[in-house]
Design a protein around this motif. Structure first.
Motif, PDB file in Angstrom:
ATOM      1  N   HIS A  79       7.574   2.436   2.910  1.00 34.99           N
ATOM      2  CA  HIS A  79       8.222   3.396   3.808  1.00 34.99           C
ATOM      3  C   HIS A  79       9.704   3.076   3.985  1.00 34.99           C
ATOM      4  N   LEU A  80      10.029   1.803   4.189  1.00 31.03           N
ATOM      5  CA  LEU A  80      11.415   1.425   4.436  1.00 31.03           C
ATOM      6  C   LEU A  80      12.302   1.606   3.210  1.00 31.03           C
ATOM      7  N   THR A  81      11.736   1.466   2.038  1.00 29.24           N
ATOM      8  CA  THR A  81      12.529   1.593   0.819  1.00 29.24           C
ATOM      9  C   THR A  81      12.531   3.014   0.257  1.00 29.24           C
ATOM     10  N   GLY A  82      11.596   3.846   0.705  1.00 31.53           N
ATOM     11  CA  GLY A  82      11.501   5.192   0.166  1.00 31.53           C
ATOM     12  C   GLY A  82      10.915   5.235  -1.226  1.00 31.53           C
ATOM     13  N   VAL A  83      10.160   4.191  -1.581  1.00 30.65           N
ATOM     14  CA  VAL A  83       9.523   4.110  -2.893  1.00 30.65           C
ATOM     15  C   VAL A  83       8.052   4.498  -2.744  1.00 30.65           C
ATOM     16  N   PRO A  84       7.499   5.309  -3.649  1.00 29.06           N
ATOM     17  CA  PRO A  84       6.096   5.707  -3.510  1.00 29.06           C
ATOM     18  C   PRO A  84       5.137   4.542  -3.669  1.00 29.06           C
ATOM     19  N   LEU A  85       4.014   4.630  -2.959  1.00 29.67           N
ATOM     20  CA  LEU A  85       2.985   3.591  -2.998  1.00 29.67           C
ATOM     21  C   LEU A  85       1.705   4.180  -3.580  1.00 29.67           C
ATOM     22  N   VAL A  86       1.114   3.470  -4.531  1.00 27.04           N
ATOM     23  CA  VAL A  86      -0.154   3.881  -5.133  1.00 27.04           C
ATOM     24  C   VAL A  86      -1.144   2.736  -4.953  1.00 27.04           C
ATOM     25  N   GLU A  87      -2.319   3.039  -4.418  1.00 28.14           N
ATOM     26  CA  GLU A  87      -3.335   2.022  -4.153  1.00 28.14           C
ATOM     27  C   GLU A  87      -4.406   2.042  -5.232  1.00 28.14           C
ATOM     28  N   ALA A  88      -4.887   0.859  -5.597  1.00 24.99           N
ATOM     29  CA  ALA A  88      -5.921   0.738  -6.623  1.00 24.99           C
ATOM     30  C   ALA A  88      -6.832  -0.431  -6.280  1.00 24.99           C
ATOM     31  N   CYS A  89      -8.005  -0.469  -6.898  1.00 24.93           N
ATOM     32  CA  CYS A  89      -8.984  -1.534  -6.664  1.00 24.93           C
ATOM     33  C   CYS A  89      -9.124  -2.397  -7.914  1.00 24.93           C
ATOM     34  N   GLY A  90      -9.419  -3.675  -7.684  1.00 26.20           N
ATOM     35  CA  GLY A  90      -9.616  -4.580  -8.797  1.00 26.20           C
ATOM     36  C   GLY A  90     -10.757  -4.157  -9.704  1.00 26.20           C
ATOM     37  N   ILE A 119      -6.251   4.905 -18.931  1.00 22.65           N
ATOM     38  CA  ILE A 119      -4.834   4.826 -18.579  1.00 22.65           C
ATOM     39  C   ILE A 119      -4.621   3.631 -17.661  1.00 22.65           C
ATOM     40  N   PRO A 120      -3.744   2.699 -17.998  1.00 23.95           N
ATOM     41  CA  PRO A 120      -3.489   1.526 -17.150  1.00 23.95           C
ATOM     42  C   PRO A 120      -2.986   1.939 -15.768  1.00 23.95           C
ATOM     43  N   ILE A 121      -3.316   1.149 -14.751  1.00 27.51           N
ATOM     44  CA  ILE A 121      -2.967   1.473 -13.370  1.00 27.51           C
ATOM     45  C   ILE A 121      -1.477   1.744 -13.183  1.00 27.51           C
ATOM     46  N   PRO A 122      -0.562   0.877 -13.652  1.00 29.75           N
ATOM     47  CA  PRO A 122       0.871   1.148 -13.414  1.00 29.75           C
ATOM     48  C   PRO A 122       1.363   2.395 -14.136  1.00 29.75           C
ATOM     49  N   ASN A 181       9.569   3.211 -10.595  1.00 24.57           N
ATOM     50  CA  ASN A 181       9.431   1.944  -9.868  1.00 24.57           C
ATOM     51  C   ASN A 181       8.567   2.074  -8.615  1.00 24.57           C
ATOM     52  N   PRO A 182       7.345   2.591  -8.763  1.00 27.01           N
ATOM     53  CA  PRO A 182       6.465   2.661  -7.595  1.00 27.01           C
ATOM     54  C   PRO A 182       5.982   1.276  -7.192  1.00 27.01           C
ATOM     55  N   ILE A 183       5.434   1.173  -5.987  1.00 25.89           N
ATOM     56  CA  ILE A 183       4.739  -0.041  -5.559  1.00 25.89           C
ATOM     57  C   ILE A 183       3.257   0.179  -5.804  1.00 25.89           C
ATOM     58  N   VAL A 184       2.629  -0.734  -6.523  1.00 26.67           N
ATOM     59  CA  VAL A 184       1.187  -0.670  -6.763  1.00 26.67           C
ATOM     60  C   VAL A 184       0.514  -1.689  -5.852  1.00 26.67           C
ATOM     61  N   LEU A 185      -0.321  -1.198  -4.942  1.00 32.44           N
ATOM     62  CA  LEU A 185      -1.090  -2.067  -4.050  1.00 32.44           C
ATOM     63  C   LEU A 185      -2.477  -2.237  -4.655  1.00 32.44           C
ATOM     64  N   LEU A 186      -2.758  -3.426  -5.164  1.00 25.37           N
ATOM     65  CA  LEU A 186      -4.022  -3.701  -5.845  1.00 25.37           C
ATOM     66  C   LEU A 186      -4.894  -4.589  -4.970  1.00 25.37           C
ATOM     67  N   ASP A 187      -6.039  -4.074  -4.575  1.00 23.86           N
ATOM     68  CA  ASP A 187      -6.978  -4.819  -3.738  1.00 23.86           C
ATOM     69  C   ASP A 187      -8.046  -5.430  -4.633  1.00 23.86           C
ATOM     70  N   LEU A 188      -8.041  -6.757  -4.741  1.00 21.38           N
ATOM     71  CA  LEU A 188      -9.017  -7.426  -5.597  1.00 21.38           C
ATOM     72  C   LEU A 188     -10.404  -7.472  -4.971  1.00 21.38           C
ATOM     73  N   GLY A 189     -10.496  -7.227  -3.644  1.00 18.82           N
ATOM     74  CA  GLY A 189     -11.785  -7.233  -2.987  1.00 18.82           C
ATOM     75  C   GLY A 189     -12.431  -8.610  -2.974  1.00 18.82           C
ATOM     76  N   GLU A 190     -13.736  -8.617  -2.805  1.00 16.13           N
ATOM     77  CA  GLU A 190     -14.468  -9.888  -2.738  1.00 16.13           C
ATOM     78  C   GLU A 190     -14.933 -10.366  -4.106  1.00 16.13           C
ATOM     79  N   LYS A 191     -15.076  -9.440  -5.059  1.00 17.75           N
ATOM     80  CA  LYS A 191     -15.570  -9.808  -6.384  1.00 17.75           C
ATOM     81  C   LYS A 191     -14.414 -10.231  -7.272  1.00 17.75           C
ATOM     82  N   PRO A 192     -14.455 -11.426  -7.855  1.00 14.49           N
ATOM     83  CA  PRO A 192     -13.338 -11.874  -8.704  1.00 14.49           C
ATOM     84  C   PRO A 192     -13.245 -11.053  -9.980  1.00 14.49           C
ATOM     85  N   LEU A 193     -12.051 -11.007 -10.546  1.00 16.93           N
ATOM     86  CA  LEU A 193     -11.856 -10.309 -11.811  1.00 16.93           C
ATOM     87  C   LEU A 193     -12.556 -11.069 -12.931  1.00 16.93           C
TER      88      LEU A 193
END
Length: 293
Positions: free
Chosen positions: A110-121, A138-141, A152-164
């Motif tokens: 929000h402060l930078t004005g850059v879009p944010l995209v959320e994804a899961c591990g 298609i790769p996440i980024p 230059n979006p921000i990718v928020l990647l939630d790895l969750g409880e299960k390891p990659l």
């Protein structure tokens, strides 16, 4: 196996007057390679946020140790390199769910004005399972850039409880490796992509081999811990409340406000007047958001 065309891949930067700079992202290696429109100039955003002290202070997230210095250094590095857009190195936030990791990413975006995209591990694990099949993934980024039309979006990647799994972990580290990101080859799509301006924020509940590998490739891991001081917890919730209302036009996020309400109910309703006042405020915001006011 797909082999890139001979010759180096050149990244072009276009600047027209006061318009945001833009770059080409996709360089196909075959005639039928899907570029998702990224073979055309794609904007780079966030240049107005490159004042180091202003951005790091405005976040208000002092409960995340090292975050202010991390953001300040990222801004200085961009400015020193002559890049007039926002980007930061990979950031890993380690800690239990519910203590502000997602708020950090949304606040920075929000402060930078850059879009944010959320994804899961789990999406990385699924992509690894499909690797080598005829199905194109298609790769996440790349998907984040195509959806936002921003390089230059921000990718928020939630790895969750299960390891990659090992394959997904390797794929993630490759996408974050500063040596590879400028010319990252996806053999399944038959394209070379420039991922170098994507900012990653990874949420993890605990450290792992994947996180250690990210740190080894220039990333930064920061622990988010719960504070025993009630006043500090209330301050965090106040920041979270502000993040929830940082949408376009001041619109609040009902889901996020609902989460804040739940936390207030669990932790601060008993004999804490300030907690009750903040609870009432969050509850009123949720009702207004639900009614469309």
């Amino acid at each position: 196996m797909i082999t890139p065309r001979s010759g180096a891949v050149a990244t072009e930067t276009f600047v027209i007057g006061d318009v945001e700079p833009s770059i080409r992202i996709a360089f196909p290696t075959t005639a039928d390679a899907p570029t998702l429109g990224l073979d055309q100039p794609t904007r780079l955003s966030g240049g107005a946020a490159l004042t180091p002290d202003a951005l790091s202070s405005a976040t208000g997230l002092d409960h995340v140790p090292g975050l202010r210095s991390f953001l300040a250094e990222a801004c200085r590095s961009q400015a020193a390199a002559g890049r007039s857009w926002f980007r930061h190195p990979p950031l890993v936030l380690v800690g239990a769910a519910g203590f502000g990791r997602g708020h950090v990413a949304r606040r920075i975006a929000h402060l930078t004005g850059v879009p944010l995209v959320e994804a899961c591990g789990s999406e990385l694990n699924d992509a690894g399972e499909r690797e080598g099949r005829s199905t194109r993934c298609i790769p996440i980024p790349v998907l984040a850039m195509a959806l936002t039309r921003c390089a230059n979006p921000i990718v928020l990647l939630d790895l969750g409880e299960k390891p990659l799994d090992p394959l997904a972990s390797r794929r993630l580290v490759e996408m974050l490796d500063p040596v590879r990101t400028g010319r990252w080859l996806d053999e399944g799509l038959g394209c070379v992509f420039d991922l170098s301006n994507v900012s990653w924020i990874v949420q993890a509940s605990e450290t792992s081999h994947s996180i250690a590998a990210i740190e080894a490739h220039g990333g930064r891991a920061i622990a988010t811990v719960r504070c025993a001081d009630t006043r500090e917890e209330l301050r965090r919730l106040s920041i979270a409340q502000q993040v929830a209302c940082d949408g376009e036009g001041g619109a609040s996020d009902p889901h996020m406000v609902g989460n804040i309400v739940s936390r207030l109910r669990r932790h601060f309703m008993d004999d804490v007047p300030t907690g009750r006042a903040l609870f009432d405020h969050a509850f009123a915001l949720r009702d207004r958001a639900g009614s469309g006011e």
